[in-house]
Scaffold this active site. Structure first.
Site, mmCIF file in Angstrom:
data_model
loop_
_atom_site.group_PDB
_atom_site.id
_atom_site.type_symbol
_atom_site.label_atom_id
_atom_site.label_comp_id
_atom_site.label_asym_id
_atom_site.label_seq_id
_atom_site.Cartn_x
_atom_site.Cartn_y
_atom_site.Cartn_z
ATOM 1 N N LEU A 1 0.952 -1.241 -0.036
ATOM 2 C CA LEU A 1 0.049 -0.231 0.121
ATOM 3 C C LEU A 1 0.797 1.596 0.048
ATOM 4 O O LEU A 1 1.673 1.487 0.894
ATOM 5 C CB LEU A 1 -0.893 0.299 1.254
ATOM 6 C CG LEU A 1 -2.014 -1.199 1.454
ATOM 7 C CD1 LEU A 1 -2.804 -0.113 2.618
ATOM 8 C CD2 LEU A 1 -2.752 -1.530 0.382
ATOM 9 N N GLY B 1 1.023 -5.926 0.357
ATOM 10 C CA GLY B 1 0.269 -5.678 -0.771
ATOM 11 C C GLY B 1 1.109 -5.954 -1.730
ATOM 12 O O GLY B 1 0.090 -6.050 -2.775
HETATM 13 C C1 LIG Z 1 -10.116 -5.185 11.853
HETATM 14 C C2 LIG Z 1 -9.828 -4.164 10.684
HETATM 15 C C3 LIG Z 1 -9.376 -4.212 9.196
HETATM 16 C C4 LIG Z 1 -8.885 -2.941 9.245
HETATM 17 C C5 LIG Z 1 -7.799 -3.739 8.034
HETATM 18 C C6 LIG Z 1 -7.154 -2.702 8.000
HETATM 19 C C7 LIG Z 1 -5.519 -2.282 7.923
HETATM 20 C C8 LIG Z 1 -5.285 -2.733 6.022
HETATM 21 C C9 LIG Z 1 -4.306 -3.331 5.552
HETATM 22 C C10 LIG Z 1 -3.538 -3.222 4.382
HETATM 23 C C11 LIG Z 1 -2.767 -4.373 4.026
HETATM 24 C C12 LIG Z 1 -2.029 -4.384 3.005
HETATM 25 C C13 LIG Z 1 -0.758 -3.329 3.707
HETATM 26 C C14 LIG Z 1 0.264 -3.157 3.849
HETATM 27 O O1 LIG Z 1 0.950 -2.853 2.149
HETATM 28 S S1 LIG Z 1 1.448 -1.875 4.700
HETATM 29 C C15 LIG Z 1 2.457 -1.063 3.241
HETATM 30 C C16 LIG Z 1 3.658 -2.508 3.668
HETATM 31 N N1 LIG Z 1 5.022 -2.183 2.707
HETATM 32 C C17 LIG Z 1 6.263 -1.954 4.171
HETATM 33 O O2 LIG Z 1 6.188 -2.231 5.454
HETATM 34 C C18 LIG Z 1 7.253 -1.623 3.269
HETATM 35 C C19 LIG Z 1 7.989 -0.467 2.981
HETATM 36 N N2 LIG Z 1 8.939 -0.038 2.668
HETATM 37 C C20 LIG Z 1 10.747 -1.133 2.634
HETATM 38 O O3 LIG Z 1 10.272 -1.454 3.547
HETATM 39 C C21 LIG Z 1 11.501 -0.238 1.679
HETATM 40 O O4 LIG Z 1 10.466 0.728 1.126
HETATM 41 C C22 LIG Z 1 11.314 -1.143 0.190
HETATM 42 C C23 LIG Z 1 12.533 -2.768 1.063
HETATM 43 C C24 LIG Z 1 10.783 -1.257 -0.320
HETATM 44 C C25 LIG Z 1 12.750 -0.698 -0.244
HETATM 45 O O5 LIG Z 1 13.534 -0.225 0.312
HETATM 46 P P1 LIG Z 1 14.826 0.686 -0.700
HETATM 47 O O6 LIG Z 1 15.340 1.094 0.480
HETATM 48 O O7 LIG Z 1 14.943 -0.253 -1.960
HETATM 49 O O8 LIG Z 1 14.099 2.666 -0.438
HETATM 50 P P2 LIG Z 1 13.446 3.038 0.327
HETATM 51 O O9 LIG Z 1 13.454 2.260 1.706
HETATM 52 O O10 LIG Z 1 14.425 4.241 0.715
HETATM 53 O O11 LIG Z 1 12.513 3.977 -0.221
HETATM 54 C C26 LIG Z 1 12.282 5.164 -0.700
HETATM 55 C C27 LIG Z 1 11.085 5.491 -0.749
HETATM 56 O O12 LIG Z 1 9.622 5.476 -0.951
HETATM 57 C C28 LIG Z 1 9.084 5.220 0.234
HETATM 58 N N3 LIG Z 1 8.236 4.157 0.655
HETATM 59 C C29 LIG Z 1 8.800 2.326 0.914
HETATM 60 N N4 LIG Z 1 7.852 2.827 1.021
HETATM 61 C C30 LIG Z 1 6.980 2.759 1.005
HETATM 62 C C31 LIG Z 1 5.098 2.839 1.348
HETATM 63 N N5 LIG Z 1 4.732 1.487 1.630
HETATM 64 N N6 LIG Z 1 3.998 3.633 0.722
HETATM 65 C C32 LIG Z 1 4.920 4.734 0.604
HETATM 66 N N7 LIG Z 1 6.325 4.836 0.840
HETATM 67 C C33 LIG Z 1 6.516 4.108 0.732
HETATM 68 C C34 LIG Z 1 10.342 5.794 1.714
HETATM 69 O O13 LIG Z 1 9.546 6.312 2.364
HETATM 70 C C35 LIG Z 1 11.451 6.489 0.338
HETATM 71 O O14 LIG Z 1 10.563 8.120 0.561
HETATM 72 P P3 LIG Z 1 11.826 9.416 0.529
HETATM 73 O O15 LIG Z 1 12.809 9.008 -0.990
HETATM 74 O O16 LIG Z 1 10.863 10.675 0.291
HETATM 75 O O17 LIG Z 1 12.181 8.822 1.605
#
Ligand SMILES: CCCCCCCCCCC/C=C/C(=O)SCCNC(=O)CCNC(=O)[C@H](O)C(C)(C)COP(=O)(O)OP(=O)(O)OC[C@H]1O[C@@H](n2cnc3c(N)ncnc32)[C@H](O)[C@@H]1OP(=O)(O)O
Length: 303
Positions: free
Chosen positions: A109, A154
């Protein structure tokens, strides 16, 4: 993207999908590098590049929403429409889904879509997420995920909605549902998809712990079907595709439907309630604080 509020995403996507793509370039067709005839022309949108090969009936669909293919509302919309376009074109029998961004398949997400946003936006966003899952999970096409990067949350769900998964052998390319580590809960249909893939006990453990599996463990638990050197991901995905396409379409499609329909129907029966749950959950102050802190941590980690 400024969308009129109050109109259901799915209704609009079905009635006038192109209208959702204000500011995007979906539908543009251009020759692929070195390509010639129709089979080598590519189309797509700003965030989804489609390279169709009419001769084989297989299209490669590349996510390109840099830096990490976070599932923004625009990306979700463009994915749904690209998939629909291929489904409706009888030339195509299979799609290989992969990433155009280095080192990341999909970061899940886009947290900026649910952090500090109003309930109407969160609802619209969640409906788009449901729509993509339903479309991929029930697709009549063979979908093979060529996972060429990190694949959390996601991203993992998109991969699990495919029929087959090939993961590049790189310890940084972890895959799994890590929602609990963000303080959020995977909804029942994500849980069901997990259980359908790796079984109840493994899901129970992995979901609670928010496990992100490195390739060898992902293979062992059954989250992916093959782990191969990075430079062989695409060719292995193509070999897998050939294996799946060797089966007559109607028999494979009916079998897929038989295996998946009950899981999809469960969401279809309570889609609005699921949206309400999502919105009221993510809009809680405590959840907003967790998401904010998590985003902050991601941003700082970089520096
Ligand atoms: C009872 C009620 C029931 C309701 C339920 C509600 C809940 C719903 C749940 C829905 C299910 C799905 C959930 C999700 O998908 S949540 C998102 C989870 N994702 C993560 O945890 C991944 C996070 N990211 C990372 O770990 C790393 O970025 C990654 C390994 C993917 C890549 O690493 P890398 O070193 O290459 O890149 P950076 O970390 O430096 O990131 C670059 C920039 O991108 C931004 N970023 C990263 N991930 C996200 C994201 N998911 N959303 C938005 N932005 C993201 C990061 O901040 C960096 O930004 P900047 O350049 O501005 O610093």
């Amino acid at each position: 993207m400024a969308l009129a509020s109050g109109v259901r995403f799915a209704e609009r996507a079905l009635l006038r999908p192109w209208a959702l793509l204000r500011g995007t370039t979906l539908g543009r067709t251009e020759p692929a590098a070195g390509g010639g005839g129709d089979g080598a022309r590519r189309f797509g949108s700003q965030r989804v590049l489609v390279e169709p090969d009419a001769a084989s009936g297989v299209a490669v669909m590349k996510l390109r929403n840099p830096p990490v293919n976070a599932l923004s509302l625009e990306l979700l919309t463009e994915l749904v429409i690209s998939l629909e376009k291929l489904e409706n074109d009888k030339t195509f029998r299979g799609v290989i889904l992969t990433s155009d961004c280095p080192r990341v398949f999909c970061a899940g997400l886009d947290l900026t879509e649910i952090c500090g946003r109003n309930p109407a936006h969160c609802a619209e966003y969640w409906k788009a997420m449901q729509e993509l899952w339903l479309r991929t999970y029930l697709s009549s096409l063979v979908l093979v995920a060529a996972i060429n990067g990190a694949c959390p949350a996601g991203g993992c769900i998109i991969a699990l909605s495919c029929d087959c998964r090939v993961l590049a052998d790189n310890p940084k390319y972890r895959i799994g549902l890590n929602e609990t580590l963000l303080g959020i809960i995977a909804p029942f249909w994500l849980k069901d998809t997990y259980v359908n893939t790796i079984g109840h006990r493994a899901s129970e453990q992995a979901l609670q712990l928010g496990s992100l599996f490195p390739p060898a463990e992902a293979l062992q638990v059954g989250l992916v079907d093959q782990v191969v050197p990075e430079d062989q991901v695409q060719s292995t995905a193509l070999s897998e595709m050939a294996r799946w396409l060797a089966v007559p379409d109607h028999a494979r499609q009916l079998t897929k439907n038989m295996m998946r329909k009950a899981t999809a129907d469960r969401l279809l029966r309570q889609r609005d309630a699921d949206t309400q749950n999502f919105v009221s959950f993510v809009c809680r102050d405590s959840i907003q604080k967790s998401l904010q802190a998590y985003l902050e941590k991601l941003r700082q980690r970089k520096g």
